[in-house]
Design an enzyme around this catalytic site. Structure first.
Site, PDB file in Angstrom:
ATOM      1  N   LYS A 153      35.099-115.875  83.289  1.00 35.20           N
ATOM      2  CA  LYS A 153      35.406-116.402  84.625  1.00 35.20           C
ATOM      3  C   LYS A 153      35.049-115.325  85.635  1.00 35.20           C
ATOM      4  CE  LYS A 153      38.624-119.212  87.101  1.00 35.20           C
ATOM      5  NZ  LYS A 153      39.843-119.997  86.998  1.00 35.20           N
ATOM      6  N   GLU A 189      31.741-129.257  79.524  1.00 30.92           N
ATOM      7  CA  GLU A 189      33.031-129.387  80.193  1.00 30.92           C
ATOM      8  C   GLU A 189      32.782-130.009  81.550  1.00 30.92           C
ATOM      9  OE1 GLU A 189      34.683-125.433  80.639  1.00 30.92           O
ATOM     10  OE2 GLU A 189      32.701-124.600  81.023  1.00 30.92           O
TER      11      GLU A 189
END
Length: 171
Positions: free
Chosen positions: A39, A72
């Site tokens: 991230k 995703e």
């Protein structure tokens, strides 16, 4: 000198109505770099995917990699239900591990739901009984259409409803 910048805003849950009706999503190419498990502040591809979903009148964008598999959502994890089994993309460098995703998998075990992790093609996803988005703000949210094609009966399914009810009981 190092500096830290923080912003705060109140958390607002999605309207209860959205959980009752479900949402529509669209598929878009996954243009991210190959270490999606990290991230970082470099989320431009995710933002562009989310903008594309908005342009098409959809709630979320499902990212499809070069091999044709769903990785995703632009800001969510994705589950699908096939014959009562709750499925998701395997962990690895191709997805950002989701806190809510882990919680829902734990809940699924407590509900004695069978789970499986594998790479799902867009074509297979369209044949699923249910598709569910998971995220901090989306909780467990039913997808009723992908690329304008209905999922299952086109209404929120029983497994997504069970998962969300259990999720709310734990939070």
């Amino acid at each position: 000198l190092p500096s830290i910048v923080m912003t705060f805003k109140p958390f607002e849950r999605l309207s209860e109505n959205i959980f009752e009706t479900g949402v529509e999503v669209v598929s878009v190419p996954d243009l991210r770099w190959k270490r999606c498990d990290i991230k970082s502040t470099a989320l431009l591809a995710n933002v562009l995917a989310k903008q594309e979903a908005g342009k098409q009148g959809a709630f979320e964008a499902l990212l499809v990699n070069g091999e044709g598999f769903i990785t995703e959502g632009s800001s969510t994890s994705v589950f699908w239900v096939i014959r009562g089994k709750l499925c998701s993309t395997p962990s690895g460098g191709h997805i950002l591990p989701g806190v809510t995703q882990k919680i829902l998998l734990k809940i699924a075990k407590s509900l004695q739901l069978e789970t499986s992790e594998y790479f799902c093609s867009l074509d297979e996803l369209l044949l699923a009984d249910e598709v569910i988005l998971a995220g901090t703000t989306t909780e467990a949210l039913s997808v009723i259409k992908v690329d304008r094609k209905p999922i299952g009966d086109g209404v929120p399914g029983p497994i997504s409803q069970k998962l969300r009810a259990s999720f709310l009981n734990q939070c």
